[in-house]
Design a protein around this motif. Structure first.
Motif, short mmCIF file in Angstrom:
data_model
loop_
_atom_site.label_atom_id
_atom_site.label_comp_id
_atom_site.label_asym_id
_atom_site.label_seq_id
_atom_site.Cartn_x
_atom_site.Cartn_y
_atom_site.Cartn_z
N GLY A 119 -4.91 -7.04 -7.72
CA GLY A 119 -5.80 -7.56 -6.68
C GLY A 119 -5.28 -7.37 -5.28
N VAL A 120 -4.25 -6.53 -5.11
CA VAL A 120 -3.72 -6.26 -3.78
C VAL A 120 -4.14 -4.85 -3.39
N PRO A 121 -5.05 -4.68 -2.48
CA PRO A 121 -5.59 -3.35 -2.16
C PRO A 121 -4.58 -2.45 -1.47
N GLY A 122 -4.65 -1.18 -1.79
CA GLY A 122 -3.87 -0.17 -1.09
C GLY A 122 -2.46 0.03 -1.59
N MET A 123 -1.97 -0.78 -2.54
CA MET A 123 -0.61 -0.65 -3.03
C MET A 123 -0.56 0.35 -4.19
N LYS A 124 0.34 1.34 -4.10
CA LYS A 124 0.40 2.38 -5.13
C LYS A 124 1.58 2.20 -6.07
N LYS A 125 2.75 1.80 -5.54
CA LYS A 125 3.95 1.74 -6.36
C LYS A 125 4.98 0.84 -5.69
N ILE A 126 5.65 -0.01 -6.48
CA ILE A 126 6.73 -0.84 -5.96
C ILE A 126 7.99 0.01 -5.83
N MET A 162 9.91 -10.56 -1.56
CA MET A 162 8.96 -9.56 -1.07
C MET A 162 9.11 -8.29 -1.89
N LEU A 163 8.01 -7.74 -2.33
CA LEU A 163 7.98 -6.44 -2.99
C LEU A 163 7.57 -5.39 -1.97
N ILE A 164 8.36 -4.34 -1.85
CA ILE A 164 8.08 -3.25 -0.92
C ILE A 164 7.33 -2.17 -1.67
N CYS A 165 6.22 -1.72 -1.14
CA CYS A 165 5.34 -0.83 -1.89
C CYS A 165 4.98 0.43 -1.09
N GLU A 166 4.77 1.52 -1.82
CA GLU A 166 4.10 2.68 -1.25
C GLU A 166 2.62 2.34 -1.10
N THR A 167 2.01 2.89 -0.06
CA THR A 167 0.58 2.65 0.15
C THR A 167 -0.17 3.98 0.19
N ASN A 168 -1.44 3.88 0.42
CA ASN A 168 -2.25 5.09 0.50
C ASN A 168 -1.94 5.91 1.75
N ARG A 169 -1.23 5.32 2.71
CA ARG A 169 -0.81 6.04 3.91
C ARG A 169 0.69 6.29 3.84
N LYS A 170 1.11 7.53 4.04
CA LYS A 170 2.51 7.88 3.92
C LYS A 170 3.38 7.23 4.99
N ASP A 171 2.78 6.88 6.12
CA ASP A 171 3.57 6.30 7.21
C ASP A 171 3.56 4.77 7.19
N MET A 172 2.99 4.17 6.15
CA MET A 172 2.88 2.73 6.07
C MET A 172 3.55 2.20 4.80
N GLY A 230 3.66 -1.23 2.28
CA GLY A 230 3.00 -2.47 1.92
C GLY A 230 4.02 -3.52 1.56
N TYR A 231 3.77 -4.78 1.92
CA TYR A 231 4.70 -5.87 1.64
C TYR A 231 3.94 -7.00 0.94
N VAL A 232 4.32 -7.26 -0.29
CA VAL A 232 3.67 -8.29 -1.09
C VAL A 232 4.64 -9.44 -1.30
N PHE A 233 4.27 -10.62 -0.84
CA PHE A 233 5.13 -11.79 -0.98
C PHE A 233 4.74 -12.56 -2.24
#
Length: 406
Positions: free
Chosen positions: A339-346, A359-369, A371-374
Motif C-alpha cells: 500500500g505504499v505507492p512508488g516503492m520498487k525494492k528495499i 526506516m526502510l530505504i527503497c528504490e522508487t520509480n525515479r532513479k534520482d529519488m 523512498g523512505y518508509v517508516f
C-alpha cells in the motif's frame, strides 16, 4: 572452505539424565592418544562462575564422524578422574550430527546442568565421537575466562579509572594501535574464535596526538542467526555503543557495518577499526576470517538497544523483523510493505534512536529519488512514508532520530 561442514541427521526426542550428588569414577580411565579428531575449549582456563564453556570438534580424518549433542564433564582428583553429577532431569535434544572430513563443529557446555559448582582444579569435557570418547582438558582458576564480571578477560569500559594509561592497557591485553600493533595475537585469536562461531571480544586502544587513549570494545556473538557485533567506544569519560552485523574488509581497511559489502549509501552505519595503510595485520585477520566463512549475502540492521533486528531477504518489498527478550526468548516474522505507492525494492534500513521505529530505504520509480518508509517495531505496521532526492540522503537529530531533508 566453509567454517563448519556438518549434517543434521535426525531429531527423535530428548535424552534425560537422572540427577545425583556424588562424584563417580570415570568410565574412561585411559583415553586413546593421537586421534585424528580432537576437541578444544575456547580458553585454557575458566573462572569458577563461568556459565558457558565453548568448545569445537575438529575432524582431521578422511571419514565422516557421527555424534550427538550430549557431553559429560570430569574433575581430576589425586587418584584419578571423576565424573561430575548432573542436576535432576538434565537433558539434551536427542539429535544426530555428521561431521565431514576437514570440518569443525562448535558446541556449548552449560555449567548450570551440573549438580556441583566448578572449583579451582583440572577438568575435562568428554564427548563420544563415532563411539570413541574424546576429551578436552581445561583448568578452573579465579583469574580464568568466562566469569560474570569479565567474561572475556576485560573489565567493563565504564569501570576503568580516568588515569588509565597505555601501560595499563598493554598489561590488560589491549591491542594498541600503532604502526606495529601491540598484543596483535589477541586480534588474530579474536577472529579465529569468531570464525568458529564462538563469541569473542577484543579491545583496541589508540593514542591521540594530545596523549589521550581512546578504547574500543568489539564484542561479537551470534544472535537470531546473525552476528551481533557490539562496538563500544570510550573517549574520555563517555562510552557510546552501536551494533553491527558484518565484518568488512574494504580497500585494506577493517570495519564493521550492516551490509555484506561496503556501501557508500550507508557509510554512517559503518565503523572503521583498523586501516591497512598503517597496520598490515588486517591481511592476517582477513585470511583467518575468509578461510572459514562463506560470504553472507544479506543485510541486517540491529536496533540501538541490540534487541531487535531487521534483515533484508533479497526480495523486493519484504523483510524479516525479529526480537530478543531479556529472558532469552526470541520471536520474529516476515513482513511486507504494501500500500505504499512508488516503492520498487528495499535497499537498506536505519533505526531511530529510540529503538521503537525504523526506516526502510527503497528504490522508487525515479532513479534520482529514494523512498523512505517508516515502520513501527512495536505495532508492526507502516506509520508513514515519504521520498527525497537520493543525493541528499538523510540526517539525524541530537536524539538519533532520522530526518529526511525537504
Amino acid at each position: 572452505m566453509k567454517r563448519t561442514i556438518f549434517t543434521l541427521l535426525c531429531t527423535i526426542g530428548a535424552l534425560f539424565i537422572s540427577g545425583c550428588t556424588a562424584l563417580t569414577p570415570t568410565e574412561y580411565p585411559e583415553l586413546t592418544d593421537g586421534l585424528a579428531f580432537e576437541i578444544h575449549t575456547q580458553y585454557d582456563t575458566y573462572a569458577p562462575d563461568a556459565e558457558v564453556i565453548h568448545a569445537v570438534l575438529y575432524n582431521g580424518t578422511d571419514e565422516s564422524l557421527h555424534f550427538g549433542a550430549d557431553w559429560s564433564m570430569e574433575v581430576l582428583r589425586e587418584d584419578g578422574w571423576y565424573a561430575l553429577p548432573f542436576v535432576e532431569n538434565a537433558c539434551w535434544i536427542s539429535i544426530g550430527y555428521e561431521l565431514m572430513p576437514g570440518g569443525s563443529f562448535p558446541f556449548e557446555v552449560h555449567t548450570n546442568m551440573l549438580n556441583k559448582p566448578l572449583k579451582e582444579g583440572t577438568y575435562r569435557i568428554i564427548k563420544k565421537i563415532s563411539g570413541v570418547p574424546c576429551a578436552a582438558e581445561f583448568t578452573v582458576a579465579k583469574d580464568g575466562m568466562g566469569g560474570k564480571d569479565a567474561p572475556f578477560g576485560y573489565a567493563p569500559l565504564d569501570s576503568l579509572p580516568d588515569n588509565y594509561t597505555k601501560t595499563d592497557a598493554e598489561a590488560d591485553g589491549v591491542v594498541i594501535v600503532e604502526d606495529l600493533l601491540i598484543n596483535n595475537m589477541r586480534l588474530q585469536n579474536f577472529f579465529t574464535y569468531v570464525s568458529l562461531s564462538m563469541p569473542a571480544q577484543i579491545r583496541l586502544g589508540e593514542m591521540q596526538e594530545d596523549g589521550a587513549l581512546i578504547l574500543t570494545d568489539v564484542l561479537a556473538e551470534k544472535k537470531l542467526g546473525t552476528w551481533r557485533i557490539r562496538v563500544s567506544v570510550k573517549d574520555g569519560g563517555t562510552v557510546t555503543t552501536n551494533y553491527y552485523s558484518h565484518f568488512l574488509f574494504f580497500n585494506g581497511d577493517l570495519a564493521v557495518g550492516n551490509t555484506p559489502t561496503w556501501s557508500a549509501d550507508l557509510e554512517e552505519q559503518t565503523h572503521f577499526l583498523l586501516a591497512e595503510n598503517r597496520r598490515g595485520d588486517v591481511r592476517a585477520v582477513m585470511e583467518i576470517w575468509t578461510h572459514r566463512n562463506t560470504a553472507d549475502t544479506y543485510s541486517a540492521f540491529w536496533s540501538p538497544d541490540g534487541m531487535k533486528l531487521v534483515k533484508l531477504n533479497g526480495g523486493k518489498l519484504d523483510f524479516a523483523l525479529s526480537y530478543l527478550y531479556e529472558d532469552g526468548g526470541q520471536s520474529g516474522s516476515v513482513e511486507e510493505i504494501t500500500g505504499v505507492p512508488g516503492m520498487k525494492k528495499i535497499t537498506g534500513a536505519a533505526w531511530n534512536g529510540d529503538s521503537k521505529t525504523f526506516m526502510l530505504i527503497c528504490e522508487t520509480n525515479r532513479k534520482d529519488m529514494n523512498g523512505y518508509v517508516f515502520y513501527s517495531a512495536e505495532e508492526n505496521k507502516v506509520i508513514s512514508y515519504t521520498s527525497s532526492f537520493s543525493m541528499y540522503g538523510y540526517d539525524r537529530d541530537e536524539n538519533g532520530n532520522i530526518i529526511i531533508p525537504e
